[in-house]
Structures are given as structure tokens and as C-alpha cells.
Design an enzyme around this catalytic site. Sequence first.
Site, PDB file in Angstrom:
ATOM      1  N   ASP A  11     -29.791 -27.715  29.868  1.00 44.69           N
ATOM      2  CA  ASP A  11     -29.002 -28.106  31.038  1.00 44.69           C
ATOM      3  C   ASP A  11     -27.792 -28.881  30.539  1.00 44.69           C
ATOM      4  O   ASP A  11     -27.742 -29.317  29.383  1.00 44.69           O
ATOM      5  CB  ASP A  11     -29.840 -28.970  31.985  1.00 44.69           C
ATOM      6  CG  ASP A  11     -29.057 -29.419  33.221  1.00 44.69           C
ATOM      7  OD1 ASP A  11     -28.213 -28.635  33.712  1.00 44.69           O
ATOM      8  OD2 ASP A  11     -29.271 -30.549  33.700  1.00 44.69           O
ATOM      9  N   TYR A  43     -20.887 -29.676  33.723  1.00 45.61           N
ATOM     10  CA  TYR A  43     -20.351 -28.329  33.524  1.00 45.61           C
ATOM     11  C   TYR A  43     -19.533 -27.869  34.728  1.00 45.61           C
ATOM     12  O   TYR A  43     -18.666 -27.012  34.603  1.00 45.61           O
ATOM     13  CB  TYR A  43     -21.491 -27.332  33.306  1.00 45.61           C
ATOM     14  CG  TYR A  43     -22.107 -27.325  31.927  1.00 45.61           C
ATOM     15  CD1 TYR A  43     -21.810 -28.296  30.972  1.00 45.61           C
ATOM     16  CD2 TYR A  43     -23.022 -26.335  31.573  1.00 45.61           C
ATOM     17  CE1 TYR A  43     -22.396 -28.282  29.717  1.00 45.61           C
ATOM     18  CE2 TYR A  43     -23.605 -26.299  30.319  1.00 45.61           C
ATOM     19  CZ  TYR A  43     -23.302 -27.276  29.397  1.00 45.61           C
ATOM     20  OH  TYR A  43     -23.881 -27.252  28.154  1.00 45.61           O
ATOM     21  N   GLY A  44     -19.839 -28.429  35.888  1.00 40.35           N
ATOM     22  CA  GLY A  44     -19.235 -27.951  37.139  1.00 40.35           C
ATOM     23  C   GLY A  44     -17.723 -28.059  37.203  1.00 40.35           C
ATOM     24  O   GLY A  44     -17.086 -27.390  38.016  1.00 40.35           O
ATOM     25  N   CYS A  74     -29.820 -25.003  34.754  1.00 38.24           N
ATOM     26  CA  CYS A  74     -28.541 -25.515  35.229  1.00 38.24           C
ATOM     27  C   CYS A  74     -27.932 -24.473  36.153  1.00 38.24           C
ATOM     28  O   CYS A  74     -27.724 -23.322  35.737  1.00 38.24           O
ATOM     29  CB  CYS A  74     -27.628 -25.767  34.020  1.00 38.24           C
ATOM     30  SG  CYS A  74     -25.928 -26.218  34.415  1.00 38.24           S
ATOM     31  N   ASN A  75     -27.661 -24.851  37.389  1.00 38.53           N
ATOM     32  CA  ASN A  75     -27.077 -23.902  38.347  1.00 38.53           C
ATOM     33  C   ASN A  75     -25.723 -23.385  37.878  1.00 38.53           C
ATOM     34  O   ASN A  75     -25.422 -22.192  37.977  1.00 38.53           O
ATOM     35  CB  ASN A  75     -26.912 -24.567  39.718  1.00 38.53           C
ATOM     36  CG  ASN A  75     -28.226 -24.864  40.381  1.00 38.53           C
ATOM     37  OD1 ASN A  75     -28.895 -25.828  40.039  1.00 38.53           O
ATOM     38  ND2 ASN A  75     -28.613 -24.034  41.331  1.00 38.53           N
ATOM     39  N   THR A  76     -24.887 -24.291  37.389  1.00 42.51           N
ATOM     40  CA  THR A  76     -23.533 -23.908  36.994  1.00 42.51           C
ATOM     41  C   THR A  76     -23.558 -22.932  35.823  1.00 42.51           C
ATOM     42  O   THR A  76     -22.824 -21.948  35.797  1.00 42.51           O
ATOM     43  CB  THR A  76     -22.703 -25.152  36.631  1.00 42.51           C
ATOM     44  OG1 THR A  76     -22.697 -26.051  37.740  1.00 42.51           O
ATOM     45  CG2 THR A  76     -21.269 -24.772  36.295  1.00 42.51           C
ATOM     46  N   CYS A 183     -27.929 -27.963  42.501  1.00 41.49           N
ATOM     47  CA  CYS A 183     -27.726 -28.490  41.148  1.00 41.49           C
ATOM     48  C   CYS A 183     -29.051 -29.093  40.713  1.00 41.49           C
ATOM     49  O   CYS A 183     -29.688 -29.821  41.488  1.00 41.49           O
ATOM     50  CB  CYS A 183     -26.621 -29.542  41.135  1.00 41.49           C
ATOM     51  SG  CYS A 183     -26.451 -30.425  39.555  1.00 41.49           S
ATOM     52  N   HIS A 185     -29.690 -31.469  38.888  1.00 42.51           N
ATOM     53  CA  HIS A 185     -29.687 -32.942  38.886  1.00 42.51           C
ATOM     54  C   HIS A 185     -30.115 -33.508  40.248  1.00 42.51           C
ATOM     55  O   HIS A 185     -30.671 -34.610  40.321  1.00 42.51           O
ATOM     56  CB  HIS A 185     -28.281 -33.482  38.583  1.00 42.51           C
ATOM     57  CG  HIS A 185     -27.876 -33.430  37.148  1.00 42.51           C
ATOM     58  ND1 HIS A 185     -27.574 -32.261  36.500  1.00 42.51           N
ATOM     59  CD2 HIS A 185     -27.707 -34.428  36.232  1.00 42.51           C
ATOM     60  CE1 HIS A 185     -27.229 -32.539  35.246  1.00 42.51           C
ATOM     61  NE2 HIS A 185     -27.293 -33.832  35.062  1.00 42.51           N
TER      62      HIS A 185
END
Length: 259
Positions: A11, A43-44, A74-76, A183, A185
Site C-alpha cells: 500500500d 499515491y492519490g 491500495c485503491n489508487t 481508500c 486508509h
Amino acid sequence: MTNNNPIGLFDSGVGGTSIWREIHDLLPNEDTIYLADSKNAPYGQRSKEEIIELSCKNTEYLLNQNSKIIVVACNTATTNAIKELRAKYDVPFIGIEPAIKPAALNSEKHVIGILATQGTLNSELFHQTAEKFQDTKIIEQIGHGLVPLIENGEIHSPEMNRLLHAYLETMIEANIDYLVLGCSHYPYLIPQIKKILPNHIKIIDSGEAVARQTKKVLLESVGLSNDTKKGKAIFYTNANPKVLSNILNNKYEVKSKDF
């Protein structure tokens, strides 16, 4: 089929431990290696090219540790890089996407909110998913500033409370009945989010679904560990190890490493 090699996860920082917990709970005998690329978080706010480059770097580190499967926690990174990762590396990848589908299908008001990074909301994969639910109004909100606060260990800070109120009140006014956390997080913010949202608004994230998919792929094509003992968990970070250690309630060793 058995395979005692570890599950690798990465992530942009500490947030993907919310995914690691779900996988560890479902597959307690599996060894895991977690990579927190906190030095490059969030990262976003990075370009697609940067996200792909960082994702490749993380993947190669995990492959060098003999990971049998890679979870992009990690979504991004998933929405921007998983297509390229699958094309480049000969190992199964499990991604994490915002849980739009269950929220849209269960929403009685046909209005849902999604709190995510700019990189996720701007991604082609996110838009492809959102377009499948034309009858649902999706209120998008970029969570500017949330990831850095979490990475700095300021989950309960006044600034976090201020930002969450600002972001969530817009969605409450839009009459949402589901909030999608886009996300990895953000599950660590659920206690504060619940204090702000009315009780009827349900919160949904992707962690449990990612764990189930990881188990499915392992069973079908990779192999589970045949060890009966509890799996070992190794955590690496390229930033302050205390933040990751605190997120893990100081129960696991965190190794500081420049990768």
C-alpha cells in the site's frame, strides 16, 4: 495443492493494514509480507505513470521475497496500475476497488456517497464501475489531507475532525444512505465517521470482499499453506516505523527498510 510461500501485500502506507487484517483473520495459517510505501504517500496526488512505477517497484520487492500472490491493498494503485501489473508479472494479483456495487444495489434512496483519493476518483476503472449504475446518484468527495494525517499518526486530531465534518456534511445534505470508503486508509476513521453520520447511513468498505477473493484465487490456482501453526507476519516501512507499529497495536515487529 499446497504452497507455503507468503502472501505479499503493498500500500502507499499504513492504510492497507485494514486489508491485511481481513486476510489474516480469514487465512490465519498463511505467512504474510506487508510493504508500507509511506515515503511516497499519498499515491492519490501522483500521476498515473508515477503510480505504475511505484507499484512495479513494490511488486518486485515482494516477488524477491517469494510472494505467491500479490494483494494491491491500495485503491489508487489498483485503479491506476493493476492492468499493467497483471500484464508485466506472472503472478496472480488481487486488487481493491471502491465497493460501489453493493452500495448501489442496496441503496433505497439511490443516492450513495464515496469518499476516496483524487487518484481513485479520476481513474478510468472507477468511472467504468460507476457507469454501470446509472440509476444511482453517486456523490463523490475527495478526501484531501486525510491520508497524510493518518500517516502522521494524527487520526484523532482536531484537523482530522474538521476535515471529516466538511466532507461528510455535504453528503448528508445530499441525502445519501450508504457511504463507500474508497481508500484502504479510511476504515481507521470509522469511529469518527460514525459520530458524524446519522445512524441510518451505512458505511461500507472492501476489506472483507478482498480477503474472500484472495482465498478463492489461492484455492483455485496457487495453493494454501499446509501449516497448522499461525502464519508469520512481516511488516516493512520506508518511513517512521512507530506509526505502522501503533496502527498494529504494537503487536508485530515493524522493520524499517529503504525500498
